[in-house]
Write a protein that holds these residues in place. Structure first.
Motif, PDB file in Angstrom:
ATOM      1  N   PHE A  39       7.988   2.901  22.344  1.00 24.42           N
ATOM      2  CA  PHE A  39       6.943   2.402  23.247  1.00 24.42           C
ATOM      3  C   PHE A  39       6.362   3.573  24.022  1.00 24.42           C
ATOM      4  O   PHE A  39       7.095   4.449  24.481  1.00 24.42           O
ATOM      5  N   MET A  40       5.020   3.573  24.169  1.00 26.44           N
ATOM      6  CA  MET A  40       4.298   4.741  24.639  1.00 26.44           C
ATOM      7  C   MET A  40       3.870   4.659  26.106  1.00 26.44           C
ATOM      8  O   MET A  40       3.924   3.606  26.731  1.00 26.44           O
ATOM      9  N   GLN A  41       3.371   5.793  26.612  1.00 26.67           N
ATOM     10  CA  GLN A  41       3.021   5.912  28.017  1.00 26.67           C
ATOM     11  C   GLN A  41       1.871   4.994  28.420  1.00 26.67           C
ATOM     12  O   GLN A  41       1.807   4.529  29.548  1.00 26.67           O
ATOM     13  N   ARG A  42       0.967   4.705  27.499  1.00 28.04           N
ATOM     14  CA  ARG A  42      -0.151   3.811  27.809  1.00 28.04           C
ATOM     15  C   ARG A  42       0.162   2.351  27.464  1.00 28.04           C
ATOM     16  O   ARG A  42      -0.738   1.518  27.394  1.00 28.04           O
ATOM     17  N   GLY A  43       1.449   2.066  27.248  1.00 22.29           N
ATOM     18  CA  GLY A  43       1.854   0.697  26.986  1.00 22.29           C
ATOM     19  C   GLY A  43       1.739   0.263  25.544  1.00 22.29           C
ATOM     20  O   GLY A  43       1.999  -0.890  25.213  1.00 22.29           O
ATOM     21  N   GLU A  44       1.378   1.173  24.656  1.00 25.70           N
ATOM     22  CA  GLU A  44       1.261   0.833  23.240  1.00 25.70           C
ATOM     23  C   GLU A  44       2.629   0.928  22.560  1.00 25.70           C
ATOM     24  O   GLU A  44       3.555   1.542  23.090  1.00 25.70           O
ATOM     25  N   THR A  45       2.725   0.345  21.389  1.00 30.40           N
ATOM     26  CA  THR A  45       3.890   0.606  20.548  1.00 30.40           C
ATOM     27  C   THR A  45       3.606   1.840  19.702  1.00 30.40           C
ATOM     28  O   THR A  45       2.447   2.189  19.457  1.00 30.40           O
ATOM     29  N   SER A  46       4.660   2.490  19.257  1.00 27.37           N
ATOM     30  CA  SER A  46       4.494   3.614  18.344  1.00 27.37           C
ATOM     31  C   SER A  46       4.117   3.065  16.970  1.00 27.37           C
ATOM     32  O   SER A  46       4.793   2.171  16.446  1.00 27.37           O
ATOM     33  N   ILE A  47       3.073   3.587  16.381  1.00 24.60           N
ATOM     34  CA  ILE A  47       2.575   3.047  15.107  1.00 24.60           C
ATOM     35  C   ILE A  47       3.626   3.199  14.008  1.00 24.60           C
ATOM     36  O   ILE A  47       3.721   2.360  13.110  1.00 24.60           O
ATOM     37  N   ILE A  48       4.441   4.264  14.069  1.00 29.85           N
ATOM     38  CA  ILE A  48       5.575   4.405  13.153  1.00 29.85           C
ATOM     39  C   ILE A  48       6.847   4.598  13.981  1.00 29.85           C
ATOM     40  O   ILE A  48       6.780   4.953  15.154  1.00 29.85           O
ATOM     41  N   ASN A  49       7.999   4.350  13.384  1.00 30.97           N
ATOM     42  CA  ASN A  49       9.240   4.391  14.157  1.00 30.97           C
ATOM     43  C   ASN A  49       9.606   5.812  14.579  1.00 30.97           C
ATOM     44  O   ASN A  49       9.136   6.800  14.002  1.00 30.97           O
ATOM     45  N   LYS A  50      10.441   5.914  15.600  1.00 34.28           N
ATOM     46  CA  LYS A  50      10.726   7.212  16.213  1.00 34.28           C
ATOM     47  C   LYS A  50      11.501   8.152  15.302  1.00 34.28           C
ATOM     48  O   LYS A  50      11.427   9.376  15.450  1.00 34.28           O
ATOM     49  N   TRP A  51      12.235   7.604  14.329  1.00 34.59           N
ATOM     50  CA  TRP A  51      12.984   8.468  13.415  1.00 34.59           C
ATOM     51  C   TRP A  51      12.034   9.167  12.446  1.00 34.59           C
ATOM     52  O   TRP A  51      12.224  10.343  12.122  1.00 34.59           O
ATOM     53  N   ASP A  52      11.021   8.452  11.999  1.00 36.55           N
ATOM     54  CA  ASP A  52      10.014   9.085  11.141  1.00 36.55           C
ATOM     55  C   ASP A  52       9.226  10.131  11.927  1.00 36.55           C
ATOM     56  O   ASP A  52       8.870  11.189  11.388  1.00 36.55           O
ATOM     57  N   LYS A  53       8.947   9.851  13.205  1.00 32.57           N
ATOM     58  CA  LYS A  53       8.261  10.840  14.040  1.00 32.57           C
ATOM     59  C   LYS A  53       9.132  12.078  14.228  1.00 32.57           C
ATOM     60  O   LYS A  53       8.634  13.212  14.202  1.00 32.57           O
ATOM     61  N   THR A  54      10.425  11.865  14.413  1.00 29.64           N
ATOM     62  CA  THR A  54      11.358  12.979  14.565  1.00 29.64           C
ATOM     63  C   THR A  54      11.382  13.845  13.315  1.00 29.64           C
ATOM     64  O   THR A  54      11.348  15.077  13.377  1.00 29.64           O
ATOM     65  N   ASN A  55      11.416  13.192  12.164  1.00 31.10           N
ATOM     66  CA  ASN A  55      11.441  13.905  10.893  1.00 31.10           C
ATOM     67  C   ASN A  55      10.194  14.769  10.720  1.00 31.10           C
ATOM     68  O   ASN A  55      10.262  15.923  10.276  1.00 31.10           O
TER      69      ASN A  55
END
Length: 376
Positions: free
Chosen positions: A41-57
């Motif tokens: 979940f993001m600073q502007r109240g949005e959800t992350s479009i992809i999951n945090k593990w994929d973002k980490t990768n």
């Protein structure tokens, strides 16, 4: 070996983020790059479009050596809270330099502006009381341009000065506003990409690996409308317990929740001068996730460092500073107990609700059982 800090959301990871990391690698080729990353979940109240593990990768693939999670209570609140949590984490990790994007690319001006705010923040508070959001209130009180990256950078510098962190701020020139909808060469805003994620025309604006992840299992806040509506209904007479529900806004939520069919519609109905779009979106995210004012009061300090991923270089650095760090470095949720980690597990379960059962179970298993991602 020095350490360089980056604060990011990567929603999604695009060419602007790639450029940022590449420039840091050019500036500090032998040093450690640590990314503090907003999760689901993001600073502007949005959800992350992809999951945090994929973002980490993706972050590890394109230049990060260590990725640390910015906990939900900081990742989903106003710029001051967001900056407070991220800088506290970077300070615990012995980071010496933070590098952020800037429209002006004038670090001395940003430092002077941050110092001025600390000395006299009364004007900003006046504009906030009039209903302006923080960036607009700050720009009006200081008579500066309302450049989102500069203003966020000023907020970072303010935290560094207030807490006497030994962190040196540096800027990289932003070629466009990555929070807006403008384009520059092969770079475009994250907002534009999210709005057009199903179109092949965005392909040139993202690394291939990032583009491929947008083809399935994507998340948008509006996907959670039914769950939000349920939360509002069962808490109809106590909505003001949730973080961000202030000044009677709960009455507008009650009035319109049964007239709308989406979160976007609901925001449109209850939006007013005092409550901007992003502020309402954050508030609704807190209702959705059951994040209360009491939770916010209790969970206002960083008490652990949750590692999402690292490479060999990053692992060496973490092993080196482990004994010097004042709070635990967490690599396995199941072996460490903390109310903030319990909240992360809960919000991941909520984030996973819109996906099929197999993907839901995968996300929850990764949250609770998996060790950090490791790269060579």
């Amino acid at each position: 070996m020095k350490s360089i800090g980056v604060i990011a959301e990567y929603n999604p990871f695009h060419n602007g983020h790639l450029y940022h990391l590449q420039k840091i690698k050019e500036m500090f080729p032998k040093d450690i790059v640590i990314v503090v990353l907003g999760g689901h979940f993001m600073q502007r109240g949005e959800t992350s479009i992809i999951n945090k593990w994929d973002k980490t990768n993706l972050a590890l693939t394109f230049g990060a050596d260590i990725v640390i999670e910015l906990p939900f209570p900081f990742a989903t609140q106003s710029a001051d809270f967001f900056a407070r949590g991220a800088l506290e984490i970077l300070n615990y990790l012995k980071v010496e330099t933070i590098v952020f994007g800037s429209e002006s690319n004038n670090i001395e001006l940003l430092k002077k502006t941050a110092e001025k705010i600390i000395i006299d923040d009364d004007k900003t508070k006046i504009y906030l009381d009039q209903g302006f959001n923080y960036p607009h209130a700050l720009s009006k009180s200081l008579n500066i341009n309302n450049n989102p990256n500069d203003i966020l950078g000023i907020t970072y510098i303010k935290e560094i000065i207030k807490n006497e962190y030994k962190i040196n701020p540096l800027t990289i020139l932003r070629t466009n506003d990555y929070h807006g909808k403008t384009k520059y060469k092969n770079m475009v805003s994250a907002s534009y990409i999210r709005e057009n994620y199903q179109s092949n025309r965005i392909k040139k604006y993202l690394p291939k690996e990032s583009f491929e992840l947008l083809k399935s299992n994507v998340s948008f806040l509006d996907n959670y409308f039914a769950y939000l509506k349920y939360q509002i209904i069962i808490n109809l007479n106590q909505l003001d317990i949730f973080q961000g529900v202030d000044e009677g806004i709960e009455n507008r939520i009650k009035k319109y929740i049964f007239e709308v069919n989406s979160i976007k519609e609901l925001i449109g109905k209850i939006k007013c001068k005092r409550y901007t779009y992003n502020r309402i979106q954050r508030m609704l995210t807190h209702i959705l996730c059951g994040f209360t004012k009491e939770d916010s009061k209790e969970l206002k300090k960083i008490k652990y460092l949750r590692v999402l991923g690292f490479n060999k270089k990053g692992q060496t650095y973490l092993n080196k500073i482990k004994k010097e760090t004042e709070i635990p470095i967490v690599t396995n949720l199941s072996k460490h107990k903390d109310p903030m980690l319990d909240l992360e597990l809960k919000t991941t379960k909520i984030y996973s609700l819109i996906f099929n059962e197999t993907y839901q179970n995968l996300l929850i298993k990764k949250e609770y059982n998996n060790l950090p991602l490791k790269r060579d």
